[in-house]
Design a protein around this motif. Structure first.
Motif, PDB file in Angstrom:
ATOM      1  N   UNK A   1      12.373  -8.843   3.505  1.00  0.00           N
ATOM      2  CA  UNK A   1      12.641  -9.471   4.805  1.00  0.00           C
ATOM      3  C   UNK A   1      11.794  -8.866   5.917  1.00  0.00           C
ATOM      4  N   UNK A   2      11.301  -7.638   5.694  1.00  0.00           N
ATOM      5  CA  UNK A   2      10.474  -6.991   6.720  1.00  0.00           C
ATOM      6  C   UNK A   2       9.057  -6.702   6.214  1.00  0.00           C
ATOM      7  N   UNK A   3       8.774  -7.088   4.991  1.00  0.00           N
ATOM      8  CA  UNK A   3       7.473  -6.797   4.380  1.00  0.00           C
ATOM      9  C   UNK A   3       6.343  -7.599   5.020  1.00  0.00           C
ATOM     10  N   UNK A   4       5.175  -6.966   5.109  1.00  0.00           N
ATOM     11  CA  UNK A   4       3.993  -7.660   5.612  1.00  0.00           C
ATOM     12  C   UNK A   4       3.397  -8.582   4.549  1.00  0.00           C
ATOM     13  N   UNK A   5       3.835  -8.402   3.296  1.00  0.00           N
ATOM     14  CA  UNK A   5       3.455  -9.267   2.181  1.00  0.00           C
ATOM     15  C   UNK A   5       1.942  -9.426   2.031  1.00  0.00           C
ATOM     16  N   UNK A   6       1.283  -8.288   1.943  1.00  0.00           N
ATOM     17  CA  UNK A   6      -0.150  -8.274   1.725  1.00  0.00           C
ATOM     18  C   UNK A   6      -0.452  -8.234   0.228  1.00  0.00           C
ATOM     19  N   UNK A   7      -1.724  -8.330  -0.083  1.00  0.00           N
ATOM     20  CA  UNK A   7      -2.136  -8.298  -1.481  1.00  0.00           C
ATOM     21  C   UNK A   7      -1.924  -6.897  -2.069  1.00  0.00           C
ATOM     22  N   UNK A   8      -1.372  -6.858  -3.276  1.00  0.00           N
ATOM     23  CA  UNK A   8      -1.217  -5.589  -3.978  1.00  0.00           C
ATOM     24  C   UNK A   8      -2.589  -5.145  -4.472  1.00  0.00           C
ATOM     25  N   UNK A   9      -3.031  -3.934  -4.130  1.00  0.00           N
ATOM     26  CA  UNK A   9      -4.363  -3.465  -4.571  1.00  0.00           C
ATOM     27  C   UNK A   9      -4.494  -3.499  -6.090  1.00  0.00           C
ATOM     28  N   UNK A  10      -5.637  -3.953  -6.560  1.00  0.00           N
ATOM     29  CA  UNK A  10      -5.879  -4.034  -7.998  1.00  0.00           C
ATOM     30  C   UNK A  10      -5.781  -2.663  -8.668  1.00  0.00           C
ATOM     31  N   UNK A  11      -6.121  -1.607  -7.930  1.00  0.00           N
ATOM     32  CA  UNK A  11      -6.085  -0.258  -8.493  1.00  0.00           C
ATOM     33  C   UNK A  11      -4.677   0.128  -8.931  1.00  0.00           C
ATOM     34  N   UNK A  12      -3.666  -0.417  -8.256  1.00  0.00           N
ATOM     35  CA  UNK A  12      -2.280  -0.107  -8.616  1.00  0.00           C
ATOM     36  C   UNK A  12      -1.949  -0.564 -10.033  1.00  0.00           C
ATOM     37  N   UNK A  13      -2.632  -1.597 -10.504  1.00  0.00           N
ATOM     38  CA  UNK A  13      -2.337  -2.177 -11.816  1.00  0.00           C
ATOM     39  C   UNK A  13      -3.113  -1.488 -12.946  1.00  0.00           C
TER      40      UNK A  13
END
Length: 205
Positions: A64-76
């Motif tokens: 509800x408060x997230x900026x909802x940006x792209x998850x960095x590919x490095x995280x995966x």
């Protein structure tokens, strides 16, 4: 997802905060570990999308408060995820082993689990707020373990002849997976949102 999924987030708050006063609550983490390792050989990361209290917290609270940006590919990347997994598991194992045999061992071990839950939940909330709700889940040690154990189980099936590439499924996917391109993905958390929103019934498990 299950009907109880939206309400499970309260459990991680109880353990993380209540555990500071009642360390025995930390042993709830053992139940979580058991459920993960019992379900993942058959359904992969199904636990993440249906029974994970932290996943519920970020999906139905932090979102509800997230900026909802792209998850960095490095995280995966497993080059990032595996070191994090072994580091966290090794640290927790070391702390537990060094506590055994002392005074108040039961409470001290419980507090170790509480602190691990509190720290990882804090990271999940921060990443969920400034990036995407499920950013933590992209490299969560338990999610990585489930991927390695059963990533090819209970896969999402895409009937490409029915797909019109509207990408509604990708817009609702909390893990930001490229469903229209591949369908199956070992990091799919089996929440079923893509299946529910598909206008052509092109997706199913």
């Amino acid at each position: 997802m299950l009907k109880i999924t939206p309400y499970l987030g309260i459990l991680v708050l109880i353990v993380s905060i209540g555990g500071l006063w009642y360390p025995a609550l930390g042993y709830f983490m053992l139940l979580i570990f058991a459920a993960i390792f019992l379900s993942s050989p058959f359904r992969g990361r199904w636990f993440c999308g249906n029974l994970c209290p932290r996943g519920s917290l970020v999906d139905f609270g932090v979102s509800k408060i997230s900026k909802k940006r792209k998850i960095p590919d490095a995280f995966r990347s497993l080059w990032v995820r595996l070191p994090i997994f072994f580091l966290m598991m090794g640290f927790m194992g070391y702390r537990v082993a060094s506590t055994i045999g002392g005074l108040n061992t039961f409470e001290k071990i419980g507090m170790i689990f509480v602190m691990m839950c509190l720290v990882t939940t804090s990271i999940a909330v921060l990443l969920g707020t400034f990036l995407s709700p499920r950013a933590w889940c992209s490299f969560c040690p338990m999610g990585t373990a489930q991927r390695l154990i059963g990533g090819n189980k209970y896969q999402l099936k895409l009937e490409k002849d029915k797909c019109v590439n509207c990408k509604k499924c990708e817009k609702v996917c909390p893990m930001q997976l490229k469903i229209c391109q591949t369908g199956a993905n070992p990091d799919c958390i089996k929440c079923g949102r893509c299946v529910s929103i598909c206008p052509r019934d092109a997706l199913h498990f």
